[in-house]
Structure formats: structure tokens, C-alpha cells
Design an enzyme around this catalytic site. Structure first.
Site, PDB file in Angstrom:
ATOM      1  N   LYS A  26       0.854   3.059 -18.350  1.00  0.00           N
ATOM      2  CA  LYS A  26      -0.148   3.412 -17.338  1.00  0.00           C
ATOM      3  C   LYS A  26      -1.468   3.861 -17.951  1.00  0.00           C
ATOM      4  O   LYS A  26      -2.030   4.882 -17.552  1.00  0.00           O
ATOM      5  CB  LYS A  26       0.373   4.518 -16.413  1.00  0.00           C
ATOM      6  CG  LYS A  26       1.312   4.049 -15.330  1.00  0.00           C
ATOM      7  CD  LYS A  26       1.494   5.157 -14.298  1.00  0.00           C
ATOM      8  CE  LYS A  26       2.513   4.775 -13.253  1.00  0.00           C
ATOM      9  NZ  LYS A  26       2.672   5.821 -12.235  1.00  0.00           N
ATOM     10  N   LYS A 187      -2.244  -0.429  -1.432  1.00  0.00           N
ATOM     11  CA  LYS A 187      -3.108   0.677  -1.839  1.00  0.00           C
ATOM     12  C   LYS A 187      -3.317   0.671  -3.349  1.00  0.00           C
ATOM     13  O   LYS A 187      -2.470   0.180  -4.105  1.00  0.00           O
ATOM     14  CB  LYS A 187      -2.521   2.018  -1.396  1.00  0.00           C
ATOM     15  CG  LYS A 187      -1.152   2.311  -1.981  1.00  0.00           C
ATOM     16  CD  LYS A 187      -0.588   3.620  -1.485  1.00  0.00           C
ATOM     17  CE  LYS A 187       0.734   3.937  -2.174  1.00  0.00           C
ATOM     18  NZ  LYS A 187       0.611   4.110  -3.630  1.00  0.00           N
ATOM     19  N   LYS A 216       5.345   5.564  -2.754  1.00  0.00           N
ATOM     20  CA  LYS A 216       5.076   4.821  -3.989  1.00  0.00           C
ATOM     21  C   LYS A 216       4.149   5.610  -4.915  1.00  0.00           C
ATOM     22  O   LYS A 216       3.477   6.550  -4.505  1.00  0.00           O
ATOM     23  CB  LYS A 216       4.437   3.463  -3.666  1.00  0.00           C
ATOM     24  CG  LYS A 216       5.188   2.646  -2.627  1.00  0.00           C
ATOM     25  CD  LYS A 216       6.646   2.432  -2.990  1.00  0.00           C
ATOM     26  CE  LYS A 216       7.386   1.728  -1.871  1.00  0.00           C
ATOM     27  NZ  LYS A 216       8.842   1.841  -2.001  1.00  0.00           N
ATOM     28  N   ASP A 217       4.110   5.163  -6.171  1.00  0.00           N
ATOM     29  CA  ASP A 217       3.287   5.813  -7.185  1.00  0.00           C
ATOM     30  C   ASP A 217       1.825   5.887  -6.761  1.00  0.00           C
ATOM     31  O   ASP A 217       1.317   5.001  -6.076  1.00  0.00           O
ATOM     32  CB  ASP A 217       3.368   5.038  -8.500  1.00  0.00           C
ATOM     33  CG  ASP A 217       4.787   4.955  -9.032  1.00  0.00           C
ATOM     34  OD1 ASP A 217       5.589   4.224  -8.429  1.00  0.00           O
ATOM     35  OD2 ASP A 217       5.085   5.615 -10.035  1.00  0.00           O
ATOM     36  N   LYS A 218       1.151   6.929  -7.218  1.00  0.00           N
ATOM     37  CA  LYS A 218      -0.282   7.034  -6.969  1.00  0.00           C
ATOM     38  C   LYS A 218      -1.055   6.123  -7.915  1.00  0.00           C
ATOM     39  O   LYS A 218      -1.787   5.240  -7.475  1.00  0.00           O
ATOM     40  CB  LYS A 218      -0.762   8.477  -7.140  1.00  0.00           C
ATOM     41  CG  LYS A 218      -2.280   8.602  -7.020  1.00  0.00           C
ATOM     42  CD  LYS A 218      -2.775   9.993  -7.332  1.00  0.00           C
ATOM     43  CE  LYS A 218      -4.308  10.020  -7.289  1.00  0.00           C
ATOM     44  NZ  LYS A 218      -4.850  11.350  -7.633  1.00  0.00           N
TER      45      LYS A 218
END
Length: 670
Positions: A26, A187, A216-218
Site C-alpha cells: 500500500k 470509492k 472495505k479498506d479506506k
């Protein structure tokens, strides 16, 4: 109280002995794509932004266009007047004219102020026909009440206004089979809860009107299903038309809303940047992950960020130290905004919640702001209420994090001592036992689609039942010595401690007690005297295998360019393949795999890479790249866009946004 390493939250073991390697997880939010896998086994993708019309209502069994013969024209006009569908000026004069004698007609005065009911005589109307009239009136005039009454030896249907609803409101009747609008929410770099709150705010909807299967993940680009009752697609599309990080599409209509846990899992596409590994070592690592799997730890994002260790707050709550919990939530941190730091300093020095709350008047509605508000309203020493007044998912987050810490710690000790061995007294889901007895070793349709199958079972967080220790209805079975030889480690579950959890009948049960006692907590304290923090517990697979992992390598020169094509990129015909080079300055490995709803992709990557996934460590890897590559992304035209980075690596949302899905997820299909 900062989380420095994985071991501080019980993450200590590996199950394979292949060589690890270094890479950045990430580095950019565009390096992490997540697509929900629905209960039908299909991967959720945003493929269309087309707005579809609302469903055409099915015709009612009662014809609302044809006026029943039992209702006179004058009565119909009075009903329209009473309901607000017609004004007094629109009513025909003849409605208020009565005949006296001969040819004399007198206009009857009408007292609109005291006009409160219409009576329809039904002396000669059968009961069945009266039922039809009631249905007609309720459909035609939804803001009026109607009831059959006897008056002066006659029978009437008496129609009156509903309390608090004196004006006519046309209600749109959607077919029951299409009552819920379901759409894909796409998103970027924003978590599900915030995105949903933005949509609800734009549409002026109440909280919790939009429902979804999981959070869900940011720091990612994600696609998932969301549902809402009787809202037109055009309204949602218009509300989000100018919001760059949220897109909606693939509108459909369903009979039921989505609920937490209504999914099989998630598909991940992840870029591992600046990878330092030989191809042969990477292939060996992939083979090991496919064959042996990974320990199904609760990941680092479960435990908050560097400025808020949620499991330590949960420990304080379970011990009844609510003042300590509040102080940890409100402890100043260098990452806080200027106004937040000022508010926390005020609390630290003066214990003045009202002044601290006023300081945050123009700030977003953070957890700290809500706590200050509750303290100001209920008293600066009312610590219990101040935490209880937080949204339920937030207040429970802290206790859930502590439960997760205990689970991680016990499982680490088990792996260290017994490896992948199945022990007599271990727990399996009863379904798995029956499957083995019946000799059904084949994969189900859903297992083949997702690649793995999980059965995490949710036990209610708050338990009102009188017999909290009744575990006869437990979904798990205790293995005998002979049975233990028939099962694989991937079928073994360990309980997340709670008042409804059943524990293994071997030494691992004692380890739960040992870890709890180190924190001066007993099993009895899990049955918290404050109902909000009384948690039931759940079960969780110890090891997950990933037979469906795919991967390829590439190179890149510019770390600001995306290497993965998102759903939105596909719609907009944005090709990122030109950013993936055969030769370049940096090596990237792109992996694609699916996991059940309760599992963390970062924990799978941890086993693959043998690398620390804490935000501090990932940030140290990021320091080798430029600040531009860390803190910005690019749009479709290559223009840089600032990211709202969080700890420069692994997502660290202090609300631990995925706790609902992981702790409350329903069983996976088998």
C-alpha cells in the site's frame, strides 16, 4: 501507547519456512483494489453508470381510479378536501347546497376549521363490500383513517385525519419484489462508513438507511453493494455527480435489503512495490502459501492507529476502568489537528469538557468530539455514559479489539508449540463433521468460485437470554482422539472469547485463562455489568489456504503512476498497462487472490513475504522513496492528486472500520 510491532497484538508466528523478501504494501491507495464477492459467488464490479428508472408499480387489486358506487360524488369531494388533495375553492358549489321545500335551494355554510370527518352511510353494504371500500379509501387517501361505526341506528364508514398529518402526501408504492434499490458503491481513499454517511447526508436520509454487507479498506479502490429502501437511482446519481472519490452505478431492484455478512468474501488485487526478491524465491513462497496457507490473525488495522490502541482501551473497559479508557481516547498525539490538540490540552489541564467541545465546534464529528460532547452533557465524571453514547459500532470496537488480541495470542502459542497438528479436544464446525461422515470431499460451487470456504459464526454481541452459559446450541463440535486424525488444520476453529463461546477441551483452553489473567481479567468479566459491552463471542478458522492466488511481475520508473486498472478506469477506457515495463528502476509484483469475509489480506501477505506489516515498519520502507510517491496519486490525465494518507502504509483507521464485518459476519456458504 503506540503500537510498534505485530507482537504487541499477539501476532508472532509463521507456519512456513520459505525465504521472505522485502516490498512495500500500500505505498499508494491505487495499489490496493478490493471487489466484494456476493452471496451468489459473483464478484461485484462497477461496470455501468447508467441511471435506470424506478420500477413501475404493479396495479393494486383494488382499482383506485374507479370510484365505488357506494361513495357519492359529494362525499368524494369532501374526502379530497379533508385529505388536502382539494382546496375549499375547488369544491363544487352543489356539494354545499341542500334542498328545502319546493324549488328553494339554500347554500349551506361550511366550517372548514371544524371540518374533521366524513361519514359514508353503509347500511345496505355487505361486510365483504365494506372491506373493499376500506381498502380503496386507504389506497386513495393514505393520510386518512377510516373505521366502521354504528351511529343513530345506522352504520357508517367514518373517515378522519391521521394525527400529525393534516396535509396530503402522495406515497409512491413500489412493488414488493423491487422495493430496495441496490447499487454498486465504488470509492477511492475513503472508508465505507464515511462514504455511506456522505450519501445519506446529500439525500437527507436518516442514519442507517443505507445498508451494506461489509466495510472495505479506506486506502484502496473498492467496489461493493449497497441498498436503500425506495430511493430513485437518479437521486443518488445526482447527489454524487460532483464527488470525485465516490461513484455509483449498476442499479438494480430487490425485495430485501443487504445486511452485514451478506457476502462470501472479497477479491484483492495488490501491488507490492520495490520488491527485493528473486523469481525462484518468490515462486517458492507462493507455493508454500497455496499449500500450507497462513495464520488467520486479526490484522494490525484491527487494533487502531499509532495514536489509538483500541485493544488497550477495550481492556480498560472490561476491567471497569472507564476513566482510564476515556483518558486514552482523549490523550494528545502529534498527528492531531491544531484544534483537536487544543481541546485535548484543555481536558488534560482543566478537565473542562464543555470548553474542549466548543473548541471543536467547526471540526468533523470525530470519536473524540463525540466523547467531549457526551462528557459536557452528562457530566465530566460520567465516563460510562460518555462511551455508551458513541455509535454502537464504535463503542463495541474497543472490546472487540481486546477479544481479537487474546485470540491472536492464544493461536500464536498454539502454532509455536504444536505447529499445524490437529489436537484431540479441538473444535470444528458441526457442518464439517457431517461433511466428513457423509464422505463429501468435493468442493461446493461457492468454494470453487472463491477458492476457499470459511464458516465464521456470529454470536450476538449483547445477550438478553437468561442462560448465558447454555452452549448446547453451539455450532461447534469437540473432536475425540480418533476424530482428530480425520481433520486438517484448516478445519479447526478457535473461539474469540465471549460469554457464549465454547472452548476446546485441551490445554489451549487454559491459555485463554492465562492471557486474560495477565490483564487481571476473568471469563466472568466478559459478562460485563454494562450491557453495551457484554459480548457473545464467535469462532474463527486458525489457518486459511489460498489455492487461487495468481501473480505476475513487472517494472516501473515513475512511482506516481498506477499499475492496476480499477473498475472506474475500465469504464473511462484508461489503460494503465503502459505503466508496467519489462525493464525499469523498480520491480513490482502484482498478486490477485480471494479471501473469506473475516480474513485480512495483509496477514496473507505477511506469511508470503515474512515481513512486518505494522504501519511504522511500512513507513520505514516508504522513506526510501520520494515524498511525492508516498503522498500523491495521479488522475486520468496524469495530474497529481494529494492523498489523505494514513501512516504512509497499512491502513490505520482508528475506528477499525472492518470490525463489523469481521466480528459480525455471517457464516460462509458451503
Amino acid at each position: 501507547m503506540s503500537i510498534q510491532v505485530e507482537s504487541s497484538v499477539g501476532i508472532k508466528s509463521y507456519i512456513s519456512n520459505h525465504n521472505g523478501f522485502s516490498a512495500i504494501i500500500k505505498q499508494r491507495y491505487s495499489d490496493f483494489l478490493v471487489n466484494e464477492i456476493g452471496q451468489d459467488g459473483e464478484t461485484v464490479r462497477l461496470t455501468s453508470l447508467e441511471v435506470v428508472p424506478v420500477p413501475t408499480s404493479v396495479k393494486n387489486t383494488i382499482d383506485t381510479e374507479t370510484q365505488p358506487s357506494e361513495i357519492k360524488d359529494e362525499e368524494m369531494e369532501l374526502l379530497k378536501l379533508l385529505s388536502g388533495q382539494m382546496s375549499l375553492e375547488q369544491v363544487k358549489p352543489s356539494t354545499f347546497i341542500i334542498k328545502t321545500t319546493g324549488n328553494d335551494y339554500i347554500r349551506k355554510d361550511f366550517d372548514m376549521k371544524n371540518f374533521k370527518k366524513v361519514q359514508i352511510n353503509v347500511d345496505n353494504v355487505s361486510k365483504e363490500r365494506r372491506t373493499v371500500l376500506h381498502m380503496y379509501l386507504k389506497s386513495k387517501f393514505p393520510n386518512l383513517n377510516c373505521v366502521t361505526m354504528d351511529c343513530d341506528s345506522s352504520k357508517y364508514i367514518v373517515v378522519t385525519k391521521k394525527d400529525g398529518d393534516s396535509t396530503y402526501k402522495r406515497r409512491v408504492s413500489w412493488p414488493a419484489s423491487q422495493r430496495y434499490l441496490t447499487f454498486v458503491l465504488y470509492k477511492e481513499n475513503i472508508d465505507t462508513i464515511d462514504a455511506v454517511n456522505i450519501i445519506q447526508g446529500k439525500l437527507k436520509l436518516k442514519q442507517n438507511m443505507l445498508t451494506y454487507s461489509g466495510v472495505k479498506d479506506k486506502r484502496a479502490k473498492t467496489s461493493q453493494l449497497v441498498s436503500v429502501r425506495q430511493v430513485a437511482p437518479q437521486n443518488i446519481a445526482s447527489a454524487m455527480s460532483n464527488f470525485a472519490r465516490i461513484h455509483v452505478g449498476n442499479f438494480t431492484f430487490r425485495s430485501k435489503p443487504l445486511k452485514l455478512g451478506n457476502l462470501l468474501g472479497n477479491n484483492f488485487q495488490i501491488v507490492l512495490r520495490d520488491a527485493k526478491v528473486e523469481d525462484s524465491d518468490f515462486e517458492a513462497a507462493v507455493k508454500s502459501l497455496k499449500e500450507k496457507g497462513f495464520i488467520n490473525y486479526f490484522g494490525m488495522q484491527r487494533f487502531g492507529s499509532v495514536n489509538l490502541s483500541t485493544h488497550l482501551i477495550g481492556k480498560a473497559i472490561l476491567k471497569g476502568n472507564f476513566k482510564e479508557a476515556i483518558d486514552m481516547i482523549l490523550r494528545p498525539h502529534p498527528a492531531d489537528s491544531e484544534s483537536m490538540l487544543k481541546a485535548k490540552r484543555i481536558w488534560e489541564s482543566k478537565r473542562d469538557a464543555s470548553e474542549a467541545f466548543k473548541t471543536l465546534a467547526s471540526s468533523r464529528n470525530s470519536i473524540e468530539k463525540q466523547v467531549f460532547g457526551a462528557l459536557a452533557k452528562h457530566g465530566t465524571s460520567n465516563f460510562v455514559t460518555s462511551i455508551e453514547k458513541l455509535p454502537r459500532n464504535v463503542s463495541l470496537m474497543y472490546v472487540h479489539a481486546y477479544q481479537s488480541y487474546i485470540w491472536n495470542s492464544v493461536v500464536s502459542k498454539r502454532i509455536e508449540k504444536h505447529g499445524l497438528k490437529v489436537l484431540p479436544g479441538d473444535l470444528i464446525y458441526k457442518e464439517a463433521k457431517y461433511k466428513t461422515i457423509l464422505g463429501n470431499s468435493g468442493e461446493s460451487k461457492d468454494e470453487m468460485k472463491i477458492g476457499i470456504c470459511d464458516h465464521d459464526t456470529f454470536l450476538e454481541d449483547c445477550c438478553d437470554c437468561e442462560d448465558l452459559e447454555d452452549i448446547d446450541k453451539s455450532p461447534v463440535h469437540v473432536l475425540s482422539e480418533d476424530e482428530a486424525k480425520q481433520f486438517d488444520i484448516t478445519e479447526i476453529v478457535m473461539p474469540v472469547p465471549g460469554i457464549k463461546s465454547k472452548y476446546p477441551e485441551n490445554e489451549t483452553k487454559d491459555w485463554y485463562s492465562e492471557f486474560l489473567e495477565k490483564d487481571e481479567i476473568t471469563f466472568d468479566k466478559l459478562k460485563h455489568k454494562v450491557k453495551t459491552f457484554r459480548v457473545g463471542g464467535t469462532y474463527r478458522k486458525v489457518v486459511i489456504r489460498i489455492p487461487n492466488l495468481n501473480h505476475f511481475s513487472c517494472y516501473y520508473d515513475d512511482p506516481t503512476l498506477p499499475l492496476l486498472q480499477s473498475d472506474l478506469d475500465v469504464i473511462n477506457n484508461v489503460d494503465v498497462s503502459c505503466n508496467r515495463l519489462e525493464h525499469g528502476k523498480h520491480k513490482a509484483i502484482i498478486v490477485n487472490f480471494s479471501l473469506p469475509t473475516s480474513s485480512y489480506a495483509t496477514m496473507a501477505l505477511r506469511e508470503l513475504m515474512k515481513i512486518e506489516t505494522s504501519s511504522q515498519f511500512q513507513e520505514s520502507l516508504n522513506q526510501t522513496t520520494s515524498s511525492t510517491s508516498k503522498d500523491s496519486d495521479v488522475d486520468m490525465n496524469g495530474k497529481k492528486i494529494n492523498e489523505e494518507t494514513s501512516d504512509n502504509g497499512i491502513e490505520s483507521n482508528k475506528r477499525t472500520c472492518d470490525f463489523e464485518e469481521n466480528m459480525n459476519g455471517k457464516k460462509m456458504k458451503t
